[in-house]
Motif scaffolding. Structure first.
Motif, PDB file in Angstrom:
ATOM      1  N   GLU A 237       0.849  -1.190   0.000  1.00  0.00           N
ATOM      2  CA  GLU A 237       0.000   0.000   0.000  1.00  0.00           C
ATOM      3  C   GLU A 237       0.889   1.246   0.000  1.00  0.00           C
ATOM      4  OE1 GLU A 237      -0.899   0.986   4.676  1.00  0.00           O
ATOM      5  OE2 GLU A 237      -2.312  -0.347   3.646  1.00  0.00           O
ATOM      6  N   ASN A 238       0.347   2.339  -0.513  1.00  0.00           N
ATOM      7  CA  ASN A 238       1.096   3.591  -0.557  1.00  0.00           C
ATOM      8  C   ASN A 238       1.379   4.093   0.863  1.00  0.00           C
ATOM      9  OD1 ASN A 238       1.246   4.049  -3.449  1.00  0.00           O
ATOM     10  ND2 ASN A 238      -0.974   4.331  -3.365  1.00  0.00           N
ATOM     11  N   TRP A 239       2.584   4.608   1.038  1.00  0.00           N
ATOM     12  CA  TRP A 239       3.005   5.081   2.370  1.00  0.00           C
ATOM     13  C   TRP A 239       2.069   6.162   2.873  1.00  0.00           C
ATOM     14  CZ3 TRP A 239       7.511   3.644   5.165  1.00  0.00           C
ATOM     15  CH2 TRP A 239       7.707   4.375   6.342  1.00  0.00           C
ATOM     16  N   ASP A 240       1.632   6.006   4.119  1.00  0.00           N
ATOM     17  CA  ASP A 240       0.749   6.984   4.755  1.00  0.00           C
ATOM     18  C   ASP A 240       1.391   7.404   6.078  1.00  0.00           C
ATOM     19  OD1 ASP A 240      -1.223   8.517   5.870  1.00  0.00           O
ATOM     20  OD2 ASP A 240      -2.783   6.970   5.802  1.00  0.00           O
ATOM     21  N   GLU A 241       1.782   8.667   6.171  1.00  0.00           N
ATOM     22  CA  GLU A 241       2.465   9.160   7.367  1.00  0.00           C
ATOM     23  C   GLU A 241       1.630   8.986   8.627  1.00  0.00           C
ATOM     24  OE1 GLU A 241       5.443  10.209   7.750  1.00  0.00           O
ATOM     25  OE2 GLU A 241       6.153  10.475   5.695  1.00  0.00           O
ATOM     26  N   THR A 242       0.306   9.005   8.480  1.00  0.00           N
ATOM     27  CA  THR A 242      -0.576   8.918   9.651  1.00  0.00           C
ATOM     28  C   THR A 242      -0.896   7.475  10.037  1.00  0.00           C
ATOM     29  OG1 THR A 242      -2.585   9.011   8.272  1.00  0.00           O
ATOM     30  CG2 THR A 242      -1.635  11.110   8.997  1.00  0.00           C
ATOM     31  N   SER A 243      -0.486   6.526   9.224  1.00  0.00           N
ATOM     32  CA  SER A 243      -0.815   5.122   9.506  1.00  0.00           C
ATOM     33  C   SER A 243       0.130   4.555  10.568  1.00  0.00           C
ATOM     34  CB  SER A 243      -0.711   4.292   8.225  1.00  0.00           C
ATOM     35  OG  SER A 243      -1.077   2.943   8.482  1.00  0.00           O
ATOM     36  N   PRO A 244      -0.426   3.874  11.577  1.00  0.00           N
ATOM     37  CA  PRO A 244       0.416   3.325  12.668  1.00  0.00           C
ATOM     38  C   PRO A 244       1.049   1.988  12.261  1.00  0.00           C
ATOM     39  CG  PRO A 244      -1.891   2.845  13.116  1.00  0.00           C
ATOM     40  CD  PRO A 244      -1.863   3.648  11.826  1.00  0.00           C
ATOM     41  N   TYR A 245       2.062   2.024  11.418  1.00  0.00           N
ATOM     42  CA  TYR A 245       2.695   0.790  10.968  1.00  0.00           C
ATOM     43  C   TYR A 245       3.397   0.075  12.124  1.00  0.00           C
ATOM     44  CZ  TYR A 245       1.828   2.612   6.301  1.00  0.00           C
ATOM     45  OH  TYR A 245       1.217   3.104   5.171  1.00  0.00           O
ATOM     46  N   ASP A 246       3.350  -1.232  12.093  1.00  0.00           N
ATOM     47  CA  ASP A 246       3.975  -2.050  13.132  1.00  0.00           C
ATOM     48  C   ASP A 246       5.492  -1.910  13.051  1.00  0.00           C
ATOM     49  OD1 ASP A 246       4.462  -3.855  15.089  1.00  0.00           O
ATOM     50  OD2 ASP A 246       3.826  -5.623  13.973  1.00  0.00           O
ATOM     51  N   ARG A 247       6.090  -1.491  14.166  1.00  0.00           N
ATOM     52  CA  ARG A 247       7.546  -1.290  14.198  1.00  0.00           C
ATOM     53  C   ARG A 247       8.284  -2.499  14.769  1.00  0.00           C
ATOM     54  NH1 ARG A 247       9.030   4.169  14.215  1.00  0.00           N
ATOM     55  NH2 ARG A 247      11.169   3.353  14.154  1.00  0.00           N
ATOM     56  N   LEU A 248       7.588  -3.301  15.553  1.00  0.00           N
ATOM     57  CA  LEU A 248       8.242  -4.423  16.219  1.00  0.00           C
ATOM     58  C   LEU A 248       7.929  -5.772  15.573  1.00  0.00           C
ATOM     59  CD1 LEU A 248       7.794  -3.445  19.976  1.00  0.00           C
ATOM     60  CD2 LEU A 248       9.866  -3.290  18.593  1.00  0.00           C
ATOM     61  N   GLY A 249       6.725  -5.917  15.036  1.00  0.00           N
ATOM     62  CA  GLY A 249       6.344  -7.203  14.447  1.00  0.00           C
ATOM     63  C   GLY A 249       5.588  -8.099  15.415  1.00  0.00           C
ATOM     64  N   LEU A 250       5.097  -7.520  16.522  1.00  0.00           N
ATOM     65  CA  LEU A 250       4.331  -8.310  17.498  1.00  0.00           C
ATOM     66  C   LEU A 250       2.878  -8.460  17.085  1.00  0.00           C
ATOM     67  CD1 LEU A 250       5.743  -6.914  20.864  1.00  0.00           C
ATOM     68  CD2 LEU A 250       6.230  -9.125  19.803  1.00  0.00           C
ATOM     69  N   ASP A 251       2.370  -7.483  16.350  1.00  0.00           N
ATOM     70  CA  ASP A 251       0.972  -7.540  15.911  1.00  0.00           C
ATOM     71  C   ASP A 251       0.864  -8.445  14.688  1.00  0.00           C
ATOM     72  OD1 ASP A 251       0.420  -5.710  17.891  1.00  0.00           O
ATOM     73  OD2 ASP A 251       0.643  -3.985  16.559  1.00  0.00           O
ATOM     74  N   GLU A 252       0.321  -9.624  14.874  1.00  0.00           N
ATOM     75  CA  GLU A 252       0.216 -10.596  13.784  1.00  0.00           C
ATOM     76  C   GLU A 252      -1.184 -10.561  13.189  1.00  0.00           C
ATOM     77  OE1 GLU A 252       1.561 -14.422  14.952  1.00  0.00           O
ATOM     78  OE2 GLU A 252       3.574 -13.727  15.495  1.00  0.00           O
TER      79      GLU A 252
END
Length: 331
Positions: A237-252
């Motif tokens: 998906e296109n990068w969205d600055e406001t989207s809370p992307y997973d930084r750790l990888g715990l959210d599966e």
């Protein structure tokens, strides 16, 4: 008994796929009502109490030898009684010439009679697998299916985001193409998702600016494959600055495909990101998770342990300083 048909089988295609000889075939197709098979040993002995006549009937050496041991009149009656039931077809294994003893009854009752050269047990499992593949629930999905380091990866996302270009880079790096643009996904026995390409589109890929290319011709047979299990979905998906992307990888996250939950990884697309490398990493990480190794959880556990040790050390230091201050006061 389930009276709803699982599908209509074309007899010529059925025989070609399974290398069967048509001994008697009054129709060009037949309905399949049950994915199971039946060896009618008890029925040919006269027992029909729990006979599932909607299954394909498989006859081997044991059943044929038993019938040949009977008095001819009794044998004729047992065969006639058996063929009076409306089953899809009868298949004689071992290429037995004795199949002729069934021809009269097959013609009388209008039943399909076929013959296989394979041994009964081997053919039995081949047929079960064939029926499963033919009758499995299937959907068509928009995306690209590639095998990356042994992991079946379905790449999805909006049109024009770069799915095919990313897949092309993966192919150059050693991955294998299964399908581009249209992916046919089927559910086998409610536990395995298998993906393939429509026959007309197989091995072809559309690259914007170049057009349609034949991947097998350009990159060789090792660059393509007919099917693969769908192990994970990667959504671009296109990068969205406001989207809370997973930084750790715990959210599966998972995506439901035909009732099966498949691991889902969302990858934001922006300039400078090497998507092929990221997808390779995601595929290997997914395989490690399947083996019980979860990098993100191990990292978080290490951080938590470190914080506990730091807190404990700080607590001990504070206690030590407190004791020291107390001694100073007592002096």
């Amino acid at each position: 008994m389930n009276e709803e048909s699982l599908g209509c089988m074309n007899l010529a295609e059925f025989c070609k796929d399974l290398n069967l000889e048509e001994i008697y075939s009054p129709v060009d197709e037949f309905d399949l009502y049950d994915s199971g098979l039946n060896r009618p040993g008890l029925q040919l002995h006269g027992y029909y109490e729990y006979f599932d006549a909607k299954r394909i009937q498989i006859i081997g050496k044991v059943e044929t030898s038993y019938l040949l041991s009977l008095d001819p009149k009794l044998r004729e009656k047992r065969i006639d009684d058996f063929f009076s039931y409306d089953f899809p077809c009868v298949i004689i294994c071992w290429d037995l010439p004795e199949a002729e003893i069934f021809e009269a009854a097959a013609e009388k009752h209008g039943r399909i009679l076929l013959r296989s050269k394979e041994k009964t047990s081997i053919f039995f499992y081949h047929l079960i697998d064939y029926i499963d593949r033919k009758t499995a629930p299937m959907i068509s999905m928009h995306g690209v299916l590639v095998e990356v380091h042994g992991v079946g990866v379905l790449i999805t996302g909006p049109s024009g985001i770069g799915k095919s270009e990313t897949a092309l880079e993966l192919i150059k790096r050693g991955s294998t193409l299964i399908a581009d643009d249209v992916v046919e996904v089927s559910n086998h026995q409610d536990r395995v998702l298998s993906g393939t390409a429509p026959e007309m589109l197989r091995y072809y890929m559309e690259v914007r600016g170049i057009g349609i290319i034949d991947v097998r011709t350009l990159y060789g047979a090792k660059a393509v494959k007919q099917s693969v299990e769908v192990d994970m979905v990667i959504k671009l998906e296109n990068w969205d600055e406001t989207s809370p992307y997973d930084r750790l990888g715990l959210d599966e996250e998972t995506q439901d495909i035909l009732g099966i939950e498949v691991p889902l990884v969302t990858i934001p697309v922006s300039g400078g990101r090497n998507l092929a490398v990221i997808i390779e990493t995601a595929a290997i990480n997914n395989r490690m998770k399947a083996l019980g190794f979860r990098s993100a959880q191990i990292f978080c556990d290490k951080v938590a342990k470190h914080n506990e040790e730091v807190a404990e050390a700080r607590k001990k230091q504070e206690e030590k300083e407190k004791q020291k201050a107390l001694k100073e006061e007592q002096k």
